[in-house]
Design an enzyme around this catalytic site. Structure first.
Site, short mmCIF file in Angstrom:
data_model
loop_
_atom_site.label_atom_id
_atom_site.label_comp_id
_atom_site.label_asym_id
_atom_site.label_seq_id
_atom_site.Cartn_x
_atom_site.Cartn_y
_atom_site.Cartn_z
N LYS A 153 0.74 -1.19 -0.03
CA LYS A 153 0.10 0.11 -0.07
C LYS A 153 0.74 1.23 -0.03
O LYS A 153 1.77 1.29 0.66
CB LYS A 153 -0.83 0.06 1.38
CG LYS A 153 -1.66 0.93 1.24
CD LYS A 153 -2.77 1.01 2.71
CE LYS A 153 -3.71 2.21 2.81
NZ LYS A 153 -4.43 2.04 3.89
N SER A 191 -9.05 2.97 3.53
CA SER A 191 -8.03 3.70 2.59
C SER A 191 -7.31 2.52 1.88
O SER A 191 -6.29 3.02 0.96
CB SER A 191 -7.10 4.64 3.61
OG SER A 191 -6.21 3.82 4.39
N SER A 248 -9.44 0.80 7.80
CA SER A 248 -9.02 0.87 6.40
C SER A 248 -8.49 -0.58 5.87
O SER A 248 -8.08 -0.55 4.63
CB SER A 248 -7.76 1.91 6.23
OG SER A 248 -8.27 3.12 6.62
#
Length: 473
Positions: free
Chosen positions: A75, A151, A175
């Site tokens: 990520k 996210s 997230s």
């Protein structure tokens, strides 16, 4: 190997094929790259590719780890790789190139994973939907008009679309679990201190944030937690060592669990009708497996706790932004970041030391309350979110800040409790709406007891398989 064969395997199975010589790591990487090229115009899940670097790693010879040859995405937020630009979803971090590997990255490499890129995230991970201004929106593979969540939306969309079986994710307010719920994946948020942020930090967002993965199978998540967890020298604290490897919990009877079921969120507000249906169906499934399910809820009001969580988040984000502007040797500028990020920076800059300590105290108090409740129950069952996935554009970080904040407060009404308390929780893909949108079922457990959650998840996966239920992309 053809793509349809590749997609039938999780990471554990792909690594086994590589170990037996039935497929090479290079072939797996080629399939992942081809699939990424095929679906990127539709889903926009990858912030940065690093295909030549990945191929060079394969050609140089991968470590003989348990996941040797499996393609992987990191990520694009708080975990770094030396020499690989990290954008954090923001134009402010253009040309930011870390000078070190995070401990997490080093452990992934030792496991034999092939890092092929960095997955898309909203600016600084601040939204439950992945729509960064400078990168464009990430689309949900189950319906391209809808959010993939945030996210860790890029990771979830990439896994759901079949680019790879598992990908890195982080969770500071939901997230990992939110995009897992949106994209019909398994998403486990570990206990605070389970996975190290070393050497760049001792903790994420004042202890709210943790790092792990989203995956299609439970065993991929369990094995990766074994491979990446454990303290590094200098860490301020660490989660208690598990009784046995997390991978050993898959297929092992977790015992007869006592589960508290909620038809409402942690504010006391009733869930959407589809979410209530998901909870009730999951409760019946758990009962069919021999577990005890009772309707009960902890006496914790997330509406009161949320402002304290926001203080911890805002102060930490303000510090990070200030460090970046200092690195660039210039003053903060409003147009450097999106509207919400600028508002969070200014709010964080104004927080006093006493306010921060009060916020920490509130999080710790919630942890004690939750622990007292979980003395009578093994875990809490609800849905990951109070409603099905929203349309893209509903969470606009560059629009009206008050509108965004009000919508987030109404949507993130379950997951943030477990960030404040530091306790593990998971989203399990057990329900779809009548129009085909995934709804994640959420289980929150006791601190340090990820193994129990994994054991139940593996039971649920066997009883109601989801691995072969694929989006119509």
């Amino acid at each position: 190997m053809r793509f349809d064969e590749y997609r039938k395997h999780d990471g554990v199975a792909l690594a086994a094929l590589v170990a037996r010589g039935e497929v090479t790591a290079g072939e797996l990487l080629d399939i992942a790259i081809a699939r990424a090229a095929q679906v990127t115009p539709a889903i926009n899940a990858i912030a940065r590719t690093q295909y030549p670097r990945a191929r060079a790693a394969v050609e140089a010879g991968l470590p003989d780890g348990p996941l040797r040859g499996v393609p992987y995405l990191i990520k694009d937020l708080s975990i770094f790789e030396k020499g690989v630009p990290a954008g954090l979803g923001s134009a402010l971090y253009a040309n930011f190139v870390p000078d070190h590997d995070s401990a997490y990255t080093a452990r992934c490499k030792r496991a034999g994973l092939v890092i092929m890129g960095r997955s898309l995230t909203p600016e600084l991970g601040l939204s439950p939907s992945t729509e960064p201004r400078g990168y464009g929106a990430c689309h949900n593979p189950w319906n391209l008009s809808y959010s993939a969540g945030g996210s860790s939306g890029g990771s979830a969309a990439a896994v759901s679309a079949g680019i790879l079986p598992v990908a890195h994710a982080t969770d500071g307010g939901g997230s990992i679990r939110t995009p897992a719920a949106h994209c019909a994946l398994f998403g486990l948020k570990p206990s605070r201190g389970r996975v190290s942020y070393s050497p760049g930090a001792g903790e994420g967002w004042g202890g709210l944030a943790v790092t792990h993965v989203v995956s299609r199978s439970v065993r991929d998540s369990a094995l990766l937690l074994d491979l990446t967890s454990g303290p590094e020298p200098g860490d301020p604290y660490a989660a208690p060592a598990p009784e046995r490897p997390f991978a050993d919990e898959v297929g092992r009877y977790p015992g007869r669990l006592k589960i508290a079921m909620m038809r409402h969120d942690h504010r006391g507000v009733a869930l959407h009708a589809e979410c209530i249906k998901a909870v009730e169906n999951a409760a019946r499934l758990c009962e069919s497996l021999g577990h005890i399910v009772e309707e009960a809820a902890p006496d914790i009001n997330l509406a009161e706790l949320r402002p304290k969580n926001q203080i911890l988040l805002a102060a930490n984000v303000a510090r990070a932004l200030a460090l970046r502007w200092r690195m660039l040797k210039r003053e903060p500028r409003r147009d450097d970041v999106e509207a919400l990020t600028w508002a969070v920076f200014n709010r964080g800059h104004a927080i006093t030391g006493i306010q921060y300590v009060e916020a920490v105290a509130a999080a710790h108090a919630a942890g004690r309350k939750l622990a007292a409740f979980l003395a009578s129950y093994d875990m809490i069952l609800t849905t990951t979110l109070p409603a099905p996935p929203p349309l893209l554009g509903y969470f606009d970080m560059n629009g009206d800040v008050e509108t965004f904040s009000a919508r987030a407060a109404q949507y993130l009404t379950i997951t943030p409790l477990y960030n404040a308390t530091g306790t593990p929780a998971m989203s399990v893909p057990l329900h779809w709406t009548s129009d085909g949108l995934p709804v994640g079922v959420h289980f929150g457990g006791r601190y340090g007891e990820e193994g129990k959650l994994i054991g139940l998840a593996a039971q649920l996966e066997e009883a109601q398989p989801w691995f072969d239920r694929l989006p119509p992309l």
